[in-house]
Design a protein around this motif. Structure first.
Motif, PDB file in Angstrom:
ATOM      1  N   VAL A  51       0.459 -12.322  12.162  1.00  0.00           N
ATOM      2  CA  VAL A  51      -0.961 -11.667  11.378  1.00  0.00           C
ATOM      3  C   VAL A  51      -0.856 -10.179  10.604  1.00  0.00           C
ATOM      4  CG1 VAL A  51      -3.277 -11.218  11.558  1.00  0.00           C
ATOM      5  CG2 VAL A  51      -2.556 -12.981  12.836  1.00  0.00           C
ATOM      6  N   GLY A  52      -1.125 -10.224   9.532  1.00  0.00           N
ATOM      7  CA  GLY A  52      -1.225  -8.790   8.842  1.00  0.00           C
ATOM      8  C   GLY A  52      -1.786  -8.630   7.588  1.00  0.00           C
ATOM      9  N   SER A  53      -2.862  -7.937   7.623  1.00  0.00           N
ATOM     10  CA  SER A  53      -3.354  -7.494   6.350  1.00  0.00           C
ATOM     11  C   SER A  53      -2.425  -6.492   5.657  1.00  0.00           C
ATOM     12  CB  SER A  53      -4.758  -7.068   6.551  1.00  0.00           C
ATOM     13  OG  SER A  53      -5.843  -8.073   6.613  1.00  0.00           O
ATOM     14  N   VAL A  54      -2.174  -6.973   4.199  1.00  0.00           N
ATOM     15  CA  VAL A  54      -1.369  -5.999   3.657  1.00  0.00           C
ATOM     16  C   VAL A  54      -2.397  -4.921   2.980  1.00  0.00           C
ATOM     17  CG1 VAL A  54       0.351  -5.630   1.783  1.00  0.00           C
ATOM     18  CG2 VAL A  54       0.456  -7.777   3.408  1.00  0.00           C
ATOM     19  N   ILE A  55      -2.706  -3.828   3.353  1.00  0.00           N
ATOM     20  CA  ILE A  55      -3.670  -3.058   2.713  1.00  0.00           C
ATOM     21  C   ILE A  55      -2.941  -1.803   2.155  1.00  0.00           C
ATOM     22  CG2 ILE A  55      -5.554  -3.861   4.490  1.00  0.00           C
ATOM     23  CD1 ILE A  55      -4.939  -1.122   6.141  1.00  0.00           C
ATOM     24  N   ASP A  56      -1.618  -1.641   2.612  1.00  0.00           N
ATOM     25  CA  ASP A  56      -0.629  -0.575   1.991  1.00  0.00           C
ATOM     26  C   ASP A  56       0.686  -0.941   1.959  1.00  0.00           C
ATOM     27  OD1 ASP A  56      -0.060   0.177   4.751  1.00  0.00           O
ATOM     28  OD2 ASP A  56      -1.844   1.645   4.820  1.00  0.00           O
ATOM     29  N   ASN A  57       1.402   0.046   1.579  1.00  0.00           N
ATOM     30  CA  ASN A  57       2.915  -0.350   1.475  1.00  0.00           C
ATOM     31  C   ASN A  57       3.355  -0.344   3.000  1.00  0.00           C
ATOM     32  OD1 ASN A  57       3.014  -0.797  -1.046  1.00  0.00           O
ATOM     33  ND2 ASN A  57       3.202   1.417  -1.697  1.00  0.00           N
ATOM     34  N   ASP A  58       3.090   0.522   3.814  1.00  0.00           N
ATOM     35  CA  ASP A  58       3.714   0.746   5.193  1.00  0.00           C
ATOM     36  C   ASP A  58       3.023  -0.577   5.878  1.00  0.00           C
ATOM     37  OD1 ASP A  58       4.490   3.199   5.174  1.00  0.00           O
ATOM     38  OD2 ASP A  58       2.663   4.135   5.753  1.00  0.00           O
ATOM     39  N   LEU A  60       2.717  -3.342   4.292  1.00  0.00           N
ATOM     40  CA  LEU A  60       3.641  -4.555   3.605  1.00  0.00           C
ATOM     41  C   LEU A  60       4.965  -4.645   4.368  1.00  0.00           C
ATOM     42  CD1 LEU A  60       4.194  -5.144   0.054  1.00  0.00           C
ATOM     43  CD2 LEU A  60       6.115  -5.105   1.561  1.00  0.00           C
ATOM     44  N   VAL A  61       5.676  -3.326   4.763  1.00  0.00           N
ATOM     45  CA  VAL A  61       7.031  -3.340   5.264  1.00  0.00           C
ATOM     46  C   VAL A  61       6.976  -3.689   6.864  1.00  0.00           C
ATOM     47  CG1 VAL A  61       8.939  -1.784   5.755  1.00  0.00           C
ATOM     48  CG2 VAL A  61       7.790  -1.504   3.786  1.00  0.00           C
ATOM     49  N   GLN A  62       6.012  -3.316   7.604  1.00  0.00           N
ATOM     50  CA  GLN A  62       5.732  -3.758   8.815  1.00  0.00           C
ATOM     51  C   GLN A  62       5.692  -5.181   9.146  1.00  0.00           C
ATOM     52  OE1 GLN A  62       2.370  -1.957  11.050  1.00  0.00           O
ATOM     53  NE2 GLN A  62       3.731  -0.430  11.615  1.00  0.00           N
ATOM     54  N   VAL A 102       5.761 -10.025  -4.189  1.00  0.00           N
ATOM     55  CA  VAL A 102       5.441 -10.218  -2.968  1.00  0.00           C
ATOM     56  C   VAL A 102       5.281 -11.411  -2.338  1.00  0.00           C
ATOM     57  CG1 VAL A 102       3.264  -9.524  -1.609  1.00  0.00           C
ATOM     58  CG2 VAL A 102       3.969  -8.083  -3.156  1.00  0.00           C
ATOM     59  N   ALA A 103       4.830 -12.566  -2.911  1.00  0.00           N
ATOM     60  CA  ALA A 103       4.866 -13.842  -2.458  1.00  0.00           C
ATOM     61  C   ALA A 103       6.252 -14.404  -2.130  1.00  0.00           C
ATOM     62  CB  ALA A 103       4.229 -14.684  -3.571  1.00  0.00           C
ATOM     63  N   GLN A 104       7.325 -14.050  -2.980  1.00  0.00           N
ATOM     64  CA  GLN A 104       8.375 -14.707  -2.822  1.00  0.00           C
ATOM     65  C   GLN A 104       9.055 -14.108  -1.460  1.00  0.00           C
ATOM     66  OE1 GLN A 104      10.311 -13.585  -6.444  1.00  0.00           O
ATOM     67  NE2 GLN A 104       9.941 -15.637  -7.522  1.00  0.00           N
ATOM     68  N   ILE A 105       8.803 -12.734  -1.233  1.00  0.00           N
ATOM     69  CA  ILE A 105       9.546 -12.372   0.109  1.00  0.00           C
ATOM     70  C   ILE A 105       8.956 -12.735   1.364  1.00  0.00           C
ATOM     71  CG2 ILE A 105      10.480 -10.279  -0.954  1.00  0.00           C
ATOM     72  CD1 ILE A 105       8.128  -8.565  -0.077  1.00  0.00           C
ATOM     73  N   PHE A 106       7.472 -13.028   1.264  1.00  0.00           N
ATOM     74  CA  PHE A 106       6.527 -13.352   2.315  1.00  0.00           C
ATOM     75  C   PHE A 106       6.949 -14.850   2.646  1.00  0.00           C
ATOM     76  CE2 PHE A 106       3.747  -9.750   1.993  1.00  0.00           C
ATOM     77  CZ  PHE A 106       4.169  -8.841   3.006  1.00  0.00           C
ATOM     78  N   SER A 107       7.588 -15.636   1.793  1.00  0.00           N
ATOM     79  CA  SER A 107       7.750 -17.066   1.935  1.00  0.00           C
ATOM     80  C   SER A 107       9.048 -17.513   2.636  1.00  0.00           C
ATOM     81  CB  SER A 107       7.836 -17.498   0.675  1.00  0.00           C
ATOM     82  OG  SER A 107       6.591 -17.619  -0.251  1.00  0.00           O
ATOM     83  N   ARG A 108       9.777 -16.227   3.056  1.00  0.00           N
ATOM     84  CA  ARG A 108      10.738 -16.514   3.778  1.00  0.00           C
ATOM     85  C   ARG A 108      10.654 -16.382   5.162  1.00  0.00           C
ATOM     86  NH1 ARG A 108      13.729 -12.103  -0.284  1.00  0.00           N
ATOM     87  NH2 ARG A 108      13.601 -13.254  -1.881  1.00  0.00           N
ATOM     88  N   GLY A 109      11.139 -17.301   5.926  1.00  0.00           N
ATOM     89  CA  GLY A 109      11.136 -17.085   7.392  1.00  0.00           C
ATOM     90  C   GLY A 109       9.646 -17.645   8.132  1.00  0.00           C
ATOM     91  N   VAL A 110       8.891 -18.346   7.403  1.00  0.00           N
ATOM     92  CA  VAL A 110       7.607 -18.697   7.983  1.00  0.00           C
ATOM     93  C   VAL A 110       7.650 -20.339   7.292  1.00  0.00           C
ATOM     94  CG1 VAL A 110       6.503 -16.621   8.166  1.00  0.00           C
ATOM     95  CG2 VAL A 110       6.309 -17.928   6.121  1.00  0.00           C
ATOM     96  N   SER A 111       6.569 -21.112   8.273  1.00  0.00           N
ATOM     97  CA  SER A 111       6.555 -22.426   7.839  1.00  0.00           C
ATOM     98  C   SER A 111       5.323 -22.753   6.689  1.00  0.00           C
ATOM     99  CB  SER A 111       6.410 -23.315   9.106  1.00  0.00           C
ATOM    100  OG  SER A 111       5.055 -22.939   9.516  1.00  0.00           O
ATOM    101  N   ASP A 112       4.403 -21.806   6.883  1.00  0.00           N
ATOM    102  CA  ASP A 112       3.275 -21.758   6.070  1.00  0.00           C
ATOM    103  C   ASP A 112       2.404 -20.436   5.946  1.00  0.00           C
ATOM    104  OD1 ASP A 112       0.662 -22.147   7.672  1.00  0.00           O
ATOM    105  OD2 ASP A 112       1.978 -23.578   8.683  1.00  0.00           O
ATOM    106  N   ILE A 113       1.323 -20.379   5.108  1.00  0.00           N
ATOM    107  CA  ILE A 113       1.005 -19.035   4.798  1.00  0.00           C
ATOM    108  C   ILE A 113      -0.604 -19.291   4.735  1.00  0.00           C
ATOM    109  CG2 ILE A 113       0.598 -17.056   3.527  1.00  0.00           C
ATOM    110  CD1 ILE A 113       3.505 -17.353   2.515  1.00  0.00           C
ATOM    111  N   THR A 114      -1.391 -18.375   5.322  1.00  0.00           N
ATOM    112  CA  THR A 114      -2.934 -18.763   5.172  1.00  0.00           C
ATOM    113  C   THR A 114      -3.512 -17.125   4.728  1.00  0.00           C
ATOM    114  OG1 THR A 114      -3.158 -20.259   6.902  1.00  0.00           O
ATOM    115  CG2 THR A 114      -5.207 -19.303   6.165  1.00  0.00           C
TER     116      THR A 114
END
Length: 282
Positions: A51-58, A60-62, A102-114
């Motif tokens: 779980v992580g809200s992308v509220i800033d660049n920090d 996102l990296v975390q 952003v979507a492309q990098i978050f699609s790696r290493g997980v089975s699905d996204i909500t």
């Protein structure tokens, strides 16, 4: 199954874990002297809800580091608020379509996204794993219902957010309208409900995101001038940048209401139950 989160989504992750009847994973966060992020997780399960809200660049990296640390394609990703989602078009040559990157990098290493009330569902096509977006519009309506107000008026700031406002209003069968802007001169603009009258009513201006609050603050002042009893500002994602909360309250707004997709003092409702239901539904 356990729940793990980035540093700024710990409260939300705990609520989600409780809704799923599971536990959260302890994570240690720090930085190297040059500012680089470091984290280390506690014990993980074979399946982890990240779980992580992308509220800033920090943030996102975390979140990227956390996905890599969990290291299983069975893991599931929850992004309650996703920055860059509104950068979905290329207006000038040389611009990126930021949400695509952003979507492309978050699609790696997980089975699905909500995701939750993403600004435009069309951007979900940029993810390369199954992705669903849930709405907490009805949860916002349920919160308004607890205030026990007589015949509130639900307003969207423009016709683009009218569908969201209708979902909120459907909870109580309340009147719904959108604000209409009329330019009176080169410097003077009038804002008022397009069809309905605000006089003597409690008015909720609702939207998916409140960023600077400028439009809502202007509208609130004019609604009071037109005889509204109380004006509330309500949204899913309380970005509230650049002094937005103070700006809204300075106009006489009765309250600012948002969900916990971004953890704020004015987070009055939670998206955790809705996400837990989505994760538990095949």
């Amino acid at each position: 199954m356990k729940v793990i989160s980035t540093e700024k989504s710990q409260v939300f992750a705990t609520r989600l874990a409780r809704a799923l009847k599971t536990t959260v994973v302890d994570v240690t966060y720090s930085r190297f002297p040059d500012g680089e992020h470091y984290l280390r997780t506690g014990d993980l399960d074979d399946e982890t809800i990240i779980v992580g809200s992308v509220i800033d660049n920090d943030a996102l990296v975390q979140l990227l580091l956390l996905i890599d640390a969990c290291d299983s394609s069975e893991n599931r990703l929850v992004i309650p608020y996703l920055a860059y989602a509104r950068q979905d078009k290329r207006f000038h040559p040389g611009e990126p379509i930021s949400i695509r990157a952003v979507a492309q990098i978050f699609s790696r290493g997980v089975s699905d996204i909500t995701t939750v009330n993403i600004h435009d569902k069309d951007v979900l096509r940029y993810f390369s794993v199954p992705t669903r977006d849930i709405s907490v519009a009805r949860d916002l309506g349920e919160y308004i219902n607890t205030l026990d107000l007589d015949n509130p008026l639900i307003l969207s700031p423009d016709d683009g957010a009218l569908a969201f406002a209708r979902q909120v209003a459907s909870v109580g069968g309340w009147d719904v309208d959108n604000l209409e802007k009329t330019r009176l001169s080169g410097v003077e603009v009038k804002m008022a409900p397009k069809q309905l009258c605000a006089k003597g009513r409690s008015v909720f201006i609702v939207d998916d995101i409140i960023s600077t609050g400028g439009t809502i603050a202007t509208a609130a002042g004019m609604l009071y001038g037109q005889g509204a009893d109380n004006v509330y500002a309500a949204c899913v994602h309380g970005v509230l940048t650049g002094g937005a909360y103070g700006r809204l309250m300075a106009t006489g707004i009765r309250d600012v209401i948002c969900s916990d997709t971004i953890e704020r003092a004015c987070s009055k409702l939670s998206a955790a139950d809705g996400i837990a239901h989505a994760l538990s539904t095949p």
